[in-house]
Design an enzyme around this catalytic site. Sequence first.
Site, mmCIF file in Angstrom:
data_model
loop_
_atom_site.group_PDB
_atom_site.id
_atom_site.type_symbol
_atom_site.label_atom_id
_atom_site.label_comp_id
_atom_site.label_asym_id
_atom_site.label_seq_id
_atom_site.Cartn_x
_atom_site.Cartn_y
_atom_site.Cartn_z
ATOM 1 N N PHE A 117 36.172 37.115 46.733
ATOM 2 C CA PHE A 117 35.005 37.544 47.537
ATOM 3 C C PHE A 117 34.490 38.926 47.155
ATOM 4 C CE2 PHE A 117 36.020 34.759 51.562
ATOM 5 C CZ PHE A 117 35.567 33.641 50.878
ATOM 6 N N ASN A 122 41.323 32.448 47.178
ATOM 7 C CA ASN A 122 41.632 33.784 46.661
ATOM 8 C C ASN A 122 41.621 34.891 47.703
ATOM 9 O OD1 ASN A 122 41.773 32.690 43.972
ATOM 10 N ND2 ASN A 122 39.530 32.553 44.057
ATOM 11 N N THR A 123 41.487 34.514 48.978
ATOM 12 C CA THR A 123 41.632 35.473 50.069
ATOM 13 C C THR A 123 42.841 35.010 50.869
ATOM 14 O OG1 THR A 123 39.282 36.005 50.155
ATOM 15 C CG2 THR A 123 40.543 36.396 52.177
ATOM 16 N N ASN A 158 38.910 30.601 38.733
ATOM 17 C CA ASN A 158 38.495 31.942 39.183
ATOM 18 C C ASN A 158 39.402 32.429 40.303
ATOM 19 O OD1 ASN A 158 36.933 32.631 41.897
ATOM 20 N ND2 ASN A 158 36.557 30.450 41.451
ATOM 21 N N LYS A 192 32.712 24.528 55.008
ATOM 22 C CA LYS A 192 33.129 24.207 53.631
ATOM 23 C C LYS A 192 34.645 24.174 53.544
ATOM 24 C CE LYS A 192 32.431 25.447 48.799
ATOM 25 N NZ LYS A 192 31.578 26.187 47.864
ATOM 26 N N ASN A 213 35.617 23.036 48.017
ATOM 27 C CA ASN A 213 35.815 24.269 47.245
ATOM 28 C C ASN A 213 36.721 23.964 46.037
ATOM 29 O OD1 ASN A 213 35.951 27.130 46.676
ATOM 30 N ND2 ASN A 213 35.421 27.421 48.840
ATOM 31 N N SER A 266 38.140 29.267 50.335
ATOM 32 C CA SER A 266 38.391 29.916 49.048
ATOM 33 C C SER A 266 39.885 30.229 48.964
ATOM 34 C CB SER A 266 37.581 31.204 48.928
ATOM 35 O OG SER A 266 36.236 30.879 48.720
HETATM 36 C C1 LIG Z 1 33.139 31.642 39.501
HETATM 37 C C2 LIG Z 1 33.111 30.902 40.818
HETATM 38 C C3 LIG Z 1 32.909 31.600 41.989
HETATM 39 C C4 LIG Z 1 32.871 30.910 43.214
HETATM 40 N N1 LIG Z 1 32.637 31.606 44.373
HETATM 41 C C5 LIG Z 1 32.513 30.941 45.542
HETATM 42 C C6 LIG Z 1 32.174 31.614 46.736
HETATM 43 O O1 LIG Z 1 31.945 32.818 46.763
HETATM 44 N N2 LIG Z 1 32.082 30.883 47.874
HETATM 45 C C7 LIG Z 1 32.279 29.528 47.915
HETATM 46 O O2 LIG Z 1 32.156 28.907 48.968
HETATM 47 N N3 LIG Z 1 32.591 28.859 46.778
HETATM 48 C C8 LIG Z 1 32.696 29.532 45.614
HETATM 49 N N4 LIG Z 1 32.996 28.835 44.465
HETATM 50 C C9 LIG Z 1 33.241 27.372 44.536
HETATM 51 C C10 LIG Z 1 31.976 26.566 44.244
HETATM 52 O O3 LIG Z 1 30.972 26.812 45.172
HETATM 53 C C11 LIG Z 1 32.302 25.063 44.225
HETATM 54 O O4 LIG Z 1 32.709 24.672 45.520
HETATM 55 C C12 LIG Z 1 33.407 24.709 43.247
HETATM 56 O O5 LIG Z 1 33.306 25.479 42.080
HETATM 57 C C13 LIG Z 1 33.391 23.222 42.858
HETATM 58 O O6 LIG Z 1 32.181 22.874 42.214
HETATM 59 P P1 LIG Z 1 32.048 22.773 40.614
HETATM 60 O O7 LIG Z 1 33.186 21.946 40.134
HETATM 61 O O8 LIG Z 1 30.691 22.161 40.386
HETATM 62 O O9 LIG Z 1 32.111 24.184 40.109
HETATM 63 C C14 LIG Z 1 33.049 29.500 43.239
HETATM 64 C C15 LIG Z 1 33.249 28.818 42.025
HETATM 65 C C16 LIG Z 1 33.279 29.485 40.831
HETATM 66 C C17 LIG Z 1 33.476 28.717 39.551
#
Ligand SMILES: Cc1cc2nc3c(=O)[nH]c(=O)nc-3n(C[C@H](O)[C@H](O)[C@H](O)COP(=O)(O)O)c2cc1C
Length: 355
Positions: free
Chosen positions: A114, A175-176, A110, A215, A244, A173
Amino acid sequence: MLDLFTLAKPFLHALPAETAHNIAICTLRKGLLPPVKTSLYPELSQNILGLNFKNPVGLAAGFDKNAMVVNSLLRQGFGFVEAGTVTPLAQSGNPKPRIFRLSSDEAIINRLGFNNNGLAEFVKHFAQRDPRLGIAGANIGKNKDTKNASEDYVLGLKAVYPLADYITVNISSPNTKGLRDLQKKEALDELLAELAKARSDAILKHRKRVPIFLKIAPDIDKGECENIAESVMLHGIDGLIVSNTTISRPVLLSRNNFGEEGGLSGAPLFTLSTKVLGEIYKLTSGKIPIIGVGGISSPQDAYDKICAGASLVQVYSALIYQGFGLVRRINAELPTFLARDGFKNISEAVGTKAN
Ligand SMILES: Cc1cc2nc3c(=O)[nH]c(=O)nc-3n(C[C@H](O)[C@H](O)[C@H](O)COP(=O)(O)O)c2cc1C
């Protein structure tokens, strides 16, 4: 038994990932998903930082960015739900498409950036959460164009403080632009000092102490882990969330979408995020609770995170492939692992295999 998700998955996965996500939010919002009857497992309950977690499985940030469906999510069996990331002002994020499925890998890339409706709306929705259903955290971030990042985080902290059970400071994150630079020693110390001060003021004002989690990214080396652990302990940050998404690209099976830019999550992230988790656990001598997240797609993965040093775990990407049934499966199987290894409570297993 054929569950609702198994029936819906082919339709959802035929749609663009973000459309499918919006349908899921809508379904939860309208209360169309029946609540899950969760069994209570005494050996899975823990009091961490003064919060009673009925089970250790949480929903990671990014699913419910605007805190619209916290109650419905808690009714799906999670011990806790983390809403956000929310930024002070609403922002639309990067151009679509910006979420990609890598189905053969049970992974996601992704680059949302934000996208969210801002603090004012977040707080309005978050205020509707029912504390009896479970723990709810608020994940805060900074707006894309903000020069002084600390100001945005302090605004976020002040706004969510009266409502949230815990607050996550998301500096990881990918992406910022520049966000992850906040993980560097000097910038991190400055940010955490500001947040510690804002929290002290908030304690006096609201007469309660809300734990703060930081985080972090999985794309950090040992030296960076050391610096982060040191800063967190110095400034009295209560917990860490590891991790993350990754900007690295482990070997992937998928022939579609693997070249997309953004953060990779799901199964291929497991090894890297668990390694950093173990590192951080050792550096903090097990004194700071860690939420382990990254690539959990089975009960065994959840247990491995716990043994590597996580007191709690979170999932996101695997839910896209397996539905919320995964949460029930993890909670149902963890007690068997604990009994096999001679642990009476999950807290006894934490960090037993940190290496
Ligand atoms: C579509 C998507 C959007 C995400 N948006 C955020 C976010 O807004 N803030 C954040 O701290 N992590 C965000 N994450 C990261 C997740 O919280 C998590 O840390 C990461 O996906 C690893 O866990 P997973 O492998 O179980 O997905 C996002 C992940 C995905 C897939």
